[in-house]
Write a protein that holds these residues in place. Structure first.
Motif, PDB file in Angstrom:
ATOM      1  N   UNK A 291       0.805  -1.228   0.000  1.00  0.00           N
ATOM      2  CA  UNK A 291       0.000   0.000   0.000  1.00  0.00           C
ATOM      3  C   UNK A 291       0.833   1.271   0.000  1.00  0.00           C
ATOM      4  N   UNK A 292       1.974   1.265   0.693  1.00  0.00           N
ATOM      5  CA  UNK A 292       2.808   2.458   0.698  1.00  0.00           C
ATOM      6  C   UNK A 292       3.353   2.751  -0.692  1.00  0.00           C
ATOM      7  N   UNK A 293       3.743   1.701  -1.402  1.00  0.00           N
ATOM      8  CA  UNK A 293       4.223   1.892  -2.768  1.00  0.00           C
ATOM      9  C   UNK A 293       3.116   2.444  -3.658  1.00  0.00           C
ATOM     10  N   UNK A 294       1.913   1.863  -3.505  1.00  0.00           N
ATOM     11  CA  UNK A 294       0.784   2.327  -4.315  1.00  0.00           C
ATOM     12  C   UNK A 294       0.446   3.779  -4.001  1.00  0.00           C
ATOM     13  N   UNK A 295       0.470   4.148  -2.715  1.00  0.00           N
ATOM     14  CA  UNK A 295       0.185   5.536  -2.342  1.00  0.00           C
ATOM     15  C   UNK A 295       1.252   6.466  -2.896  1.00  0.00           C
ATOM     16  N   UNK A 296       2.513   6.061  -2.798  1.00  0.00           N
ATOM     17  CA  UNK A 296       3.608   6.885  -3.305  1.00  0.00           C
ATOM     18  C   UNK A 296       3.478   7.115  -4.806  1.00  0.00           C
ATOM     19  N   UNK A 297       3.135   6.036  -5.524  1.00  0.00           N
ATOM     20  CA  UNK A 297       2.953   6.176  -6.974  1.00  0.00           C
ATOM     21  C   UNK A 297       1.777   7.096  -7.283  1.00  0.00           C
ATOM     22  N   UNK A 298       0.673   6.922  -6.559  1.00  0.00           N
ATOM     23  CA  UNK A 298      -0.510   7.753  -6.818  1.00  0.00           C
ATOM     24  C   UNK A 298      -0.226   9.222  -6.534  1.00  0.00           C
ATOM     25  N   UNK A 299       0.445   9.510  -5.407  1.00  0.00           N
ATOM     26  CA  UNK A 299       0.767  10.905  -5.073  1.00  0.00           C
ATOM     27  C   UNK A 299       1.713  11.505  -6.113  1.00  0.00           C
ATOM     28  N   UNK A 300       2.704  10.709  -6.533  1.00  0.00           N
ATOM     29  CA  UNK A 300       3.633  11.186  -7.548  1.00  0.00           C
ATOM     30  C   UNK A 300       2.890  11.497  -8.853  1.00  0.00           C
ATOM     31  N   UNK A 301       1.939  10.638  -9.197  1.00  0.00           N
ATOM     32  CA  UNK A 301       1.153  10.889 -10.414  1.00  0.00           C
ATOM     33  C   UNK A 301       0.303  12.141 -10.279  1.00  0.00           C
ATOM     34  N   UNK A 302      -0.217  12.371  -9.073  1.00  0.00           N
ATOM     35  CA  UNK A 302      -1.057  13.549  -8.866  1.00  0.00           C
ATOM     36  C   UNK A 302      -0.267  14.849  -9.033  1.00  0.00           C
ATOM     37  N   UNK A 303       1.041  14.744  -8.868  1.00  0.00           N
ATOM     38  CA  UNK A 303       1.867  15.938  -9.046  1.00  0.00           C
ATOM     39  C   UNK A 303       2.019  16.296 -10.523  1.00  0.00           C
ATOM     40  N   UNK A 304       1.685  15.345 -11.396  1.00  0.00           N
ATOM     41  CA  UNK A 304       1.824  15.593 -12.827  1.00  0.00           C
ATOM     42  C   UNK A 304       0.599  16.262 -13.420  1.00  0.00           C
ATOM     43  N   UNK A 305       0.665  16.402 -14.729  1.00  0.00           N
ATOM     44  CA  UNK A 305      -0.425  17.058 -15.464  1.00  0.00           C
ATOM     45  C   UNK A 305      -1.418  15.983 -15.882  1.00  0.00           C
ATOM     46  N   UNK A 306      -2.478  15.810 -15.072  1.00  0.00           N
ATOM     47  CA  UNK A 306      -3.483  14.780 -15.313  1.00  0.00           C
ATOM     48  C   UNK A 306      -4.842  15.416 -15.533  1.00  0.00           C
ATOM     49  N   UNK A 307      -5.657  14.687 -16.221  1.00  0.00           N
ATOM     50  CA  UNK A 307      -7.031  15.143 -16.399  1.00  0.00           C
ATOM     51  C   UNK A 307      -7.815  14.933 -15.107  1.00  0.00           C
ATOM     52  N   UNK A 308      -9.011  15.475 -15.055  1.00  0.00           N
ATOM     53  CA  UNK A 308      -9.839  15.353 -13.848  1.00  0.00           C
ATOM     54  C   UNK A 308     -10.181  13.898 -13.553  1.00  0.00           C
ATOM     55  N   UNK A 309     -10.501  13.129 -14.575  1.00  0.00           N
ATOM     56  CA  UNK A 309     -10.833  11.712 -14.359  1.00  0.00           C
ATOM     57  C   UNK A 309      -9.618  10.939 -13.861  1.00  0.00           C
ATOM     58  N   UNK A 310      -8.462  11.250 -14.445  1.00  0.00           N
ATOM     59  CA  UNK A 310      -7.242  10.545 -14.007  1.00  0.00           C
ATOM     60  C   UNK A 310      -6.891  10.912 -12.564  1.00  0.00           C
ATOM     61  N   UNK A 311      -7.086  12.189 -12.218  1.00  0.00           N
ATOM     62  CA  UNK A 311      -6.816  12.595 -10.826  1.00  0.00           C
ATOM     63  C   UNK A 311      -7.745  11.878  -9.850  1.00  0.00           C
ATOM     64  N   UNK A 312      -9.031  11.777 -10.222  1.00  0.00           N
ATOM     65  CA  UNK A 312      -9.963  11.056  -9.347  1.00  0.00           C
ATOM     66  C   UNK A 312      -9.570   9.585  -9.206  1.00  0.00           C
ATOM     67  N   UNK A 313      -9.116   8.984 -10.285  1.00  0.00           N
ATOM     68  CA  UNK A 313      -8.701   7.586 -10.233  1.00  0.00           C
ATOM     69  C   UNK A 313      -7.487   7.408  -9.324  1.00  0.00           C
ATOM     70  N   UNK A 314      -6.500   8.311  -9.469  1.00  0.00           N
ATOM     71  CA  UNK A 314      -5.305   8.214  -8.626  1.00  0.00           C
ATOM     72  C   UNK A 314      -5.639   8.499  -7.159  1.00  0.00           C
TER      73      UNK A 314
END
Length: 504
Positions: A291-314
C-alpha cells in the motif's frame, strides 16, 4: 466384612467353640472312639481357628481343645483328672502340637498380610505416580496433589507444607482440615535438614517427627535429593513411617515437576512472544510495502499534469490503500488489546440488522464490486456489545470477499434466537481444506489458498475469535453444502422484541 478386628476375633473364637462342641458331639455319638481319633479331630478345629484368627485366639482354642480331650475322651471320663500317666504325655503332646501349629499358621498369616500390604502400597504408589504424570496444569497443582494422596491412601487428613518468604504455605488434601502449629513445623523442618540417615527397620530416612499433644500427627520431610524442601503431614495415619516416607518422595518429585512445568510454560510464553513479534514484523514489512508503494505512486502521479478523471482515479487508489493501512493498524491494536485482556464489554440492545450494517460499513472497500445478499432480522433485539460483534463479523465478511468470485454472491444470514445472536457468512470460493480447519483461527495462519493473495496478515479470523471470546461468544467454520465455506458466529445475550419495529 468386619471393620473391627476385635469383633472379628470374637466371632472366630465363638465359631471355634461351636466347632469343638460339634466335633465332641459327633465323636460321642460313635461307639468306642479312641483318644487318638478324638485328638486328631479336635486338632482340626484348632487348626481352623489358627488359620482364621491371630495367635492368641488360636492358643485359647488349643487350651479349650485340650480340656475337652481330657474331660470327654481320657479316662476317667467326665473329670479333668488322668488315671494313666501315659495319657499325660498324650495330652501334653496334643497341646504342644496345637500351639506349634497355631504359631506356624499365625506366622504364615502375618507374612501374607504383610505381602498384601506391600502389594497395596506399591499399587497405590503407582497410582499416585500416574496421577502426578497426568497432571499438566501448574495452577493449583499442589492442592490437586494433596487430594490425590488423600484419595489414594484413604487418609482423612493430609497436608503438604512448603516454606515461603512470608511463612508456611499449607495445602490441605483430606476431608478434614489438619491444624498445624507453625513453631512445630519450624522444628520439624530444622530436624529434616540434619544429617540424612536411613533407618532400615522402619524403611525410612531420618527427619520424621510426631506432633500434637497426643503425638497423633506424623510429619515426614519432602526432599529433592538430599535437600529438604517441605513437609508432609498426616493425622492418625494407618500407614507406617516407611510407606509415608515413600509417599513423601513421590510428592517431592511431583512438586519439582510442577515447578519445571511452570518454568517451561514461562519459557514457552517468552518464545511465543518472540515468534509472534518476528512474524508480525515480517508480515508488516510485506503488507505495508504494497500500500505504501501504491500511495507513493498515486501521489507522484497527482503531481503531474493529469485530467480530472485521471486525478480522481489516482486519488481513489490512494484512498483505498490508506483504508487498507488503517485496517491493518486497527487489527494490530485489536490484537494488542486481546493479548492484554483489556477489552471492555459495553452491551446495548441491537437487532441483527444493526450488527450486519455496522460490519459492512467497516469493510466497504473490501466488498466493493462483490455481490452481497443479506438476510438480517430486525424484529428481535439482543443485548450484546455491538462494536466487538460487528468488528468480528467484518473480519469474517472481508475474509469471504478475498476468496469468493466477484460474480458469485456472498450470503450473510443474521437472526436473533432465544439464546442470542446467530450469524452465518457463506462464500462461493474453493472451500476449506479439512486438514486446515483446526488452524484457521490461529494467529498469522494463512492457508494454501490464502498464500496466493497479495494482501493479508492472517490476523483477521484470530481477531474475530478473540473479540467474540471476550464477549462470551464463539466462531467456527465448515464447508457449505454445495461449494464454498461457511463461518458461523454466536454471541449469547438476553433477547426481547424490537419495541420500535412493533410500534411501527
Amino acid at each position: 466384612m468386619f471393620r473391627d478386628r476385635r469383633a472379628y476375633e470374637i466371632v472366630v473364637f465363638t465359631g471355634s467353640l461351636a466347632a469343638l462342641g460339634a466335633v465332641t458331639a459327633a465323636l460321642k455319638a460313635l461307639p468306642d472312639v479312641s483318644p487318638t481319633t478324638a485328638a486328631l479331630a479336635l486338632l482340626l478345629a484348632v487348626l481352623g481357628a489358627a488359620t482364621l484368627a491371630r495367635l492368641r485366639t488360636a492358643i485359647a482354642v488349643s487350651l479349650l481343645a485340650m480340656l475337652t480331650l481330657n474331660f470327654f475322651f481320657l479316662p476317667p471320663l467326665g473329670t479333668l483328672t488322668i488315671a494313666d500317666p501315659q495319657n499325660w504325655i498324650a495330652l501334653f503332646a496334643f497341646l504342644v502340637v496345637a500351639v506349634i501349629a497355631s504359631n506356624l499358621s499365625a506366622a504364615a498369616q502375618e507374612r501374607a498380610r504383610d505381602a498384601i500390604a506391600r502389594r497395596n502400597e506399591v499399587t497405590r504408589l503407582f497410582d499416585l505416580t500416574r496421577d502426578v504424570l497426568l497432571t499438566t496444569e501448574t495452577a493449583g497443582a499442589i492442592e490437586v496433589l494433596a487430594r490425590h494422596v488423600a484419595r489414594r491412601f484413604e487418609l482423612a487428613s493430609i497436608a503438604v507444607c512448603l516454606p515461603g518468604e512470608e511463612g508456611w504455605h499449607i495445602y490441605q488434601g483430606g476431608r478434614e482440615e489438619l491444624v498445624l502449629d507453625v513453631s512445630s513445623l519450624n522444628t520439624a523442618f530444622a530436624k529434616a535438614r540434619g544429617t540424612l540417615e536411613f533407618d532400615a527397620r522402619q524403611r525410612a530416612y531420618g527427619g520424621h517427627m510426631r506432633l500434637g499433644e497426643r503425638h497423633d500427627v506424623i510429619v515426614v520431610p519432602l526432599r529433592h535429593g538430599t535437600r529438604a524442601v517441605g513437609l508432609l503431614a498426616a493425622a492418625s495415619s494407618t500407614l507406617d513411617i516407611g510407606t509415608l516416607d515413600a509417599v513423601a518422595g513421590v510428592v517431592a518429585i511431583a512438586i519439582e515437576r510442577a515447578q519445571f512445568l511452570g518454568e517451561r510454560d514461562a519459557a514457552a510464553l517468552v518464545r511465543q512472544k518472540a515468534d509472534l513479534a518476528a512474524t508480525l514484523l515480517a508480515s508488516l514489512s510485506h503488507d505495508l510495502r504494497t500500500p505504501l508503494t501504491a500511495i507513493s505512486v498515486a501521489v507522484e502521479n497527482l503531481r503531474g499534469d493529469l485530467s480530472a478523471d485521471e486525478r480522481r482515479a489516482q486519488a481513489g487508489a490512494a484512498m483505498t490503500e490508506l483504508e487498507r493501512l488503517t485496517s491493518l493498524f486497527r487489527d494490530i491494536l485489536d490484537m494488542a488489546r486481546i493479548d492484554a485482556e483489556a477489552i471492555r464489554i459495553e452491551r446495548q440492545w441491537v437487532t441483527a440488522a444493526d450488527v450486519v450494517d455496522a460490519a459492512l460499513a467497516h469493510v466497504r472497500h473490501a466488498v466493493e464490486g462483490h455481490l452481497l445478499r443479506v438476510e438480517a432480522d430486525d424484529e428481535m433485539e439482543v443485548e450484546i456489545d455491538p462494536r466487538l460483534t460487528s468488528v468480528a463479523l467484518a473480519h469474517v465478511i472481508e475474509n469471504a470477499a478475498h476468496y469468493s468470485p466477484v460474480d458469485r454472491p456472498i450470503l450473510v444470514r443474521a437472526r436473533v434466537e432465544g439464546d442470542g445472536l446467530h450469524v452465518a457468512v457463506t462464500d462461493q470460493g474453493p472451500g476449506l481444506d479439512p486438514g486446515e480447519l483446526e488452524h484457521l483461527f490461529e494467529r498469522f495462519y494463512r492457508g494454501r489458498a490464502a498464500r496466493q493473495a497479495t494482501f493479508g496478515t492472517g490476523m483477521g479470523l484470530s481477531i474475530s475469535r478473540g473479540l467474540l471470546s471476550a464477549a462470551g461468544g464463539r466462531i467456527w467454520a465448515e464447508n457449505a453444502p454445495g461449494a464454498g465455506a461457511m463461518f458461523s458466529l454466536m454471541v449469547p445475550g438476553p433477547v426481547r422484541a424490537d419495541t420500535v419495529a412493533s410500534t411501527s
